[in-house]
Design an enzyme around this catalytic site. Sequence first.
Site, PDB file in Angstrom:
ATOM      1  N   MET A  74       0.845  -1.192   0.000  1.00  0.00           N
ATOM      2  CA  MET A  74       0.000   0.000   0.000  1.00  0.00           C
ATOM      3  C   MET A  74       0.885   1.248   0.000  1.00  0.00           C
ATOM      4  SD  MET A  74      -2.776   1.188   2.801  1.00  0.00           S
ATOM      5  CE  MET A  74      -4.048  -0.040   2.753  1.00  0.00           C
ATOM      6  N   CYS A  75       0.450   2.267  -0.700  1.00  0.00           N
ATOM      7  CA  CYS A  75       1.155   3.548  -0.694  1.00  0.00           C
ATOM      8  C   CYS A  75       0.104   4.645  -0.827  1.00  0.00           C
ATOM      9  CB  CYS A  75       2.103   3.675  -1.885  1.00  0.00           C
ATOM     10  SG  CYS A  75       3.471   2.512  -1.844  1.00  0.00           S
ATOM     11  N   GLY A  76       0.521   5.868  -0.585  1.00  0.00           N
ATOM     12  CA  GLY A  76      -0.379   7.001  -0.766  1.00  0.00           C
ATOM     13  C   GLY A  76       0.171   7.934  -1.834  1.00  0.00           C
TER      14      GLY A  76
END
Lengths: 225, 299
Positions: free
Chosen positions: B1-3
């Site tokens: 997951m990343c933003g």
Amino acid sequence: MEFDLKKQTVRELNQALHDLPENSQETVVVNNLSGEHNVAVGMDRPAQVTINGHAGYFCAGMNQKADITINGNVGQGVAENMMSGRVHVKGNASQSAGATAHGGLLVIDGDAAARCGISMKGIDIVVKGNVGHMSSFMGQSGCLVVCGDAGEALGDSLYEVHIYVKGEVASLGADCIKKEMRPEHIEELSGLLEAAGCEDKPEDFTRYGSARQLYTFKVDNASAY
Amino acid sequence: MCGIVGLYLKNPDMESQLGEMFEPMLLAMTDRGPDSAGFAIYGDEVSTDMIKFTLQHADEHYPWHDLAGKLEEEFDTPVSVLHNANAAVLKFEAEEMAAREAIEKFAPDVKIMSAGRSIEILKEVGLPEVIAKKFNLKGMKGSHIIGHTRMATESGVSMEGSHPFSTGKDLCLVHNGSLSNHNRLREELKKKGIHFETENDSEVAAGYLTWRLREGASVEEALESAIEDLDGFFTFTVGTQNGFAVVRDPIACKPAVIAETDDYVAMASEYNALSTLPGVESAKLWEPEPGKVYFWGKG
């Protein structure tokens, strides 16, 4: 009961909602959202919850009995795994709206993104706008009503969900076919449109359902495995 | 997951507030990416005959002025230096390739983070809050900015593996997702002369875009062919000199939401990163469609 999510946490809100006495019909208003996840999840009381603002993921997830209205947009998985009650989104919903839900009514006034009603198991979903691709993928029971258009691969690997679409369908998924609208379907759809506050005419919709060719293993297909 | 977060200002009067508006957006994505963070800011454009480099070195006290002195001698032109934590922005009149070669010759242990007329890339391992503070993001000015918070899944946590990745002059890429054909694609791109520093899948996507752009494709064309050639899950945001582009894989595995007002266009992985923007309550809010390239910017 009123909550301000600028001052209170989602955990405090949810705990208070879970602590309502059995059969409570309390009116709850939640203000000042800024996209928080898990707002009003796990309700198990016939309370009236109004959420003012845009919510994040899983809003109203696992709902039982409650009537939850969101005056805004919602992120992924609104009303996922709902068992009963009603969830009404006044704006748009992100993907996987009503995923795996067993019962209740989900109404989305705007559009729903991809995978709306994925693996639905008894929920009724009425979307007044469009739905994205792979909606009702592997849907088992319940109804998906789309007043706008549906994206690609609608009803892929469908079991027994009744799908009603008023607009265009980009493409049907595997084993999903167009079906005849019989009087019982007009009656079912009329009830859902009325419950969702839609003025669309049931006669303008097309019904889609399972061709029932992928249900069980067929020995004729053995060479494909 | 990343933003992922991006902010393009339509209203030039807001350029002095770009960093201030953007910092809470980046910080809101900490839950999606707490191990590294970075951003590419576009502003303070130099004239067409000049080049601007963002350089980084592990040592906060690296003697940037010594390097600038050597470059001044090499190119017989003044070199301006803006020192920021362990990074520095150098501006001078030179051709990009000649300038790169000179920097590599005089300072082989210095990393070239970005090159162009406008772009500055700053990134590091650590919490977004720490990195924003370290580089004084809040005080930065410019026309647009894209940022990334990383939760590593495909490769190790390092400055080199963090985003944005430079993909050419004034171009960069941030990625949320994971690619499944990056090993084979890396080998193919190496044969075409693209250099890789890590085993990171996003670096392959950056390398792929660098190659396509180098071959003469427009940003839009490069992203359209990326949809065909990259296998996996992705939301990409690409920064260009004029604005930014967003594309999601055709399955739309990774989220993205856009907010548009008369003053700005903002994108983020989740709405909560947009919730602090002025006037967002009445902004046009929507999700970019899968498999479609969007671009916002000047011209």
